[in-house]
Enzyme design. Structure first.
Site, PDB file in Angstrom:
ATOM      1  N   ASP A 119       0.813  -1.221   0.000  1.00 32.19           N
ATOM      2  CA  ASP A 119       0.000   0.000   0.000  1.00 32.19           C
ATOM      3  C   ASP A 119       0.844   1.268   0.000  1.00 32.19           C
ATOM      4  OD1 ASP A 119       0.960   0.100   2.587  1.00 32.19           O
ATOM      5  OD2 ASP A 119      -0.976  -0.248   3.555  1.00 32.19           O
ATOM      6  N   ASP A 242      20.084  -4.288   0.088  1.00 28.55           N
ATOM      7  CA  ASP A 242      19.376  -3.030  -0.167  1.00 28.55           C
ATOM      8  C   ASP A 242      19.363  -2.141   1.067  1.00 28.55           C
ATOM      9  OD1 ASP A 242      17.539  -5.351   0.438  1.00 28.55           O
ATOM     10  OD2 ASP A 242      16.165  -3.708   0.860  1.00 28.55           O
TER      11      ASP A 242
END
Length: 474
Positions: A119, A242
């Site tokens: 989301d 990352d």
């Protein structure tokens, strides 16, 4: 804000232009006045509704060029070829009056092309956690991204239930990660790798040139960073590539924690079932991450892959010596030692072994050692007093008095860290509309080495661990 957006001037395939998604009712949770001043900004102005709207994503300030960065990464050792900013938007790069460049990023600003079914939002818990812990790390002297502001959105975010939404304004000297380089290496995009290398050197290591120079600098920065984590009992929790910053910053505070009871196998992350990112594994993971950067840079090091590997390998292998030297320096300081003598590592490890066996609180053990009250921290006092005799002998070997040593120790062994139960209490209160615990904890953590016996956040003994797991905000 004075924007000069160098990342937005890179080729378009290196990011996605993306405005933040507006929210219903922005409200200020916290503004970091000291950081604002460091950036050459006026905290009073940033507290006005127009700027709260910027921090919420409802208004894009003049000169900003919002974008989501592309990157890849190894997550728990598994290769994921496309990750990217799935819930963060880089507004742009503010250049302060002193010429320093600050990335300004909204974390929790809505969906991007990299959201992967998510989301793109954050709820107030992870926002408050990152604000508190990143600013505590800064106060402790650890390189880190920082929190400029946190705002509520007036909208729910759905995780295990409905949670109040929030957005964090994170600032950093860059958001370049090992995974950023991996993304383009996997696509054999040598031009992008060269541009990233030039940007990383310019941002973080001016005066250094070339891919080998960058690899050497990142190796050193990561080794020193992780040694600092270890000396503070900090567990990052998700040391994926990352989340490995090429500037040597601590980035992304999801399932992180400062240990209470010491043990090298301590894990707090709910998703680290195998203990890959346990406290004691962090140095090995850091060098593994550096090796992934080296692999990504091979095309820039030498067109002949074998020659490139031969050139890069000694730099990666150099991590161990850099880390070990930094670890020893920091733990010597924690014991009030100035000179380097044979046997120091054995003395340090002897104390840590006793702490692990008895479940002694990491931070309190070292702080109480500086205060002369450490024996009370050990359930078996003899385990401490036998070690203490060796420590006193070691101090005598370099002619240091206990008083002088303890004065040094109080400058490196914090009296307060952001403990999980304190963070959770601040989050719980904030969800109920009470921000006083959040602000009180931030204020205490801003002076972590000060003795303040009247401050209940510092004076209370650490409880038995009641927060055993932490969670990623997604």
């Amino acid at each position: 804000m004075q924007f000069d957006n160098s990342y937005a001037r890179l080729p378009a395939h290196m990011f996605a232009r993306q405005d933040p998604t507006p929210v219903a009712a922005p409200g200020l949770i916290g503004l970091n006045a000291g950081l604002a001043q460091d950036m050459g900004l006026d905290p009073d102005e940033l507290s006005l509704p127009d700027w709260i709207a910027v921090f919420a994503g409802n208004r894009v300030p003049p000169g900003a060029e919002p974008l989501a960065q592309a990157y890849a990464g190894h997550q728990f050792g598994n290769w994921v070829p496309q990750l990217g900013d799935g819930r963060a938007v880089l507004l742009g790069e503010h250049v302060g009056p002193d010429g320093r460049r600050w990335d300004i990023q909204l974390k929790g600003a809505g969906r991007t092309p990299f959201s992967r079914m998510g989301d793109g939002r954050a709820w107030v818990g992870p926002v408050i956690r990152e604000y508190i812990v990143s600013e505590a790390m800064h106060a402790l002297g650890v390189p880190t991204t920082r929190a400029l502001a946190a705002v509520s959105t007036g909208e729910p975010v759905y995780r295990e239930g409905a949670m109040p939404g929030a957005v964090l304004t994170r600032v950093a000297s860059s958001h370049l990660r090992v995974g950023t380089f991996q993304y383009f290496a996997a696509r054999q995009d040598t031009d992008a790798l060269r541009r990233l290398t030039d940007m990383a050197l310019g941002r973080h290591y001016p005066g250094t040139t070339g891919a080998l120079g960058l690899l050497e600098q990142v190796t050193t920065a990561q080794a020193r960073l992780v040694a600092q984590w270890m000396a503070l009992g900090f567990i990052h929790g998700v040391m994926n590539t990352d989340n490995a910053h090429v500037g040597g910053l601590t980035i992304d505070y999801g399932p992180c924690a400062f240990m209470d009871a010491y043990h090298p196998g301590r894990v707090f992350s709910s998703i680290d079932q195998m203990g890959r990112y346990a406290y004691g594994n962090q140095p090995q993971i850091a060098v593994w991450n550096v090796a992934q950067l080296a692999s990504s840079l091979l095309p820039l090091i030498d067109p002949d892959e074998a020659a490139a590997v031969e050139a890069a390998t000694p730099l990666v292998h150099g991590f161990a010596d850099i880390y070990q030297a930094e670890w020893l320096t920091r733990f010597r300081a924690k014991l009030g030692l100035v000179r380097a003598l044979d046997g120091d590592q054995a003395l340090i490890e002897s104390l840590l072994d006793r702490m692990a066996r008895l479940g002694v609180d990491f931070t309190r053990a070292f702080r109480c050692l500086a205060e002369g009250t450490a024996a009370a921290e050990f359930p078996e006092p003899e385990a401490f007093t036998t070690w203490q005799a060796d420590w006193h002998a070691r101090l005598a070997a370099e002619g240091r008095s206990l008083t002088d040593a303890q004065a040094t120790m109080r400058r490196v062994n914090p009296a307060i860290i952001p403990r999980n139960h304190q963070i959770e209490a601040a989050i719980t209160a904030a969800v109920a509309g009470d921000l006083v615990p959040f602000h009180a904890l931030n204020a205490a953590l801003a002076a972590p080495f000060d003795a303040a016996p009247d401050d209940p956040l510092r004076a209370a003994p650490a409880p038995a661990e009641i927060i055993r797991r932490t969670f990623c905000g997604t």
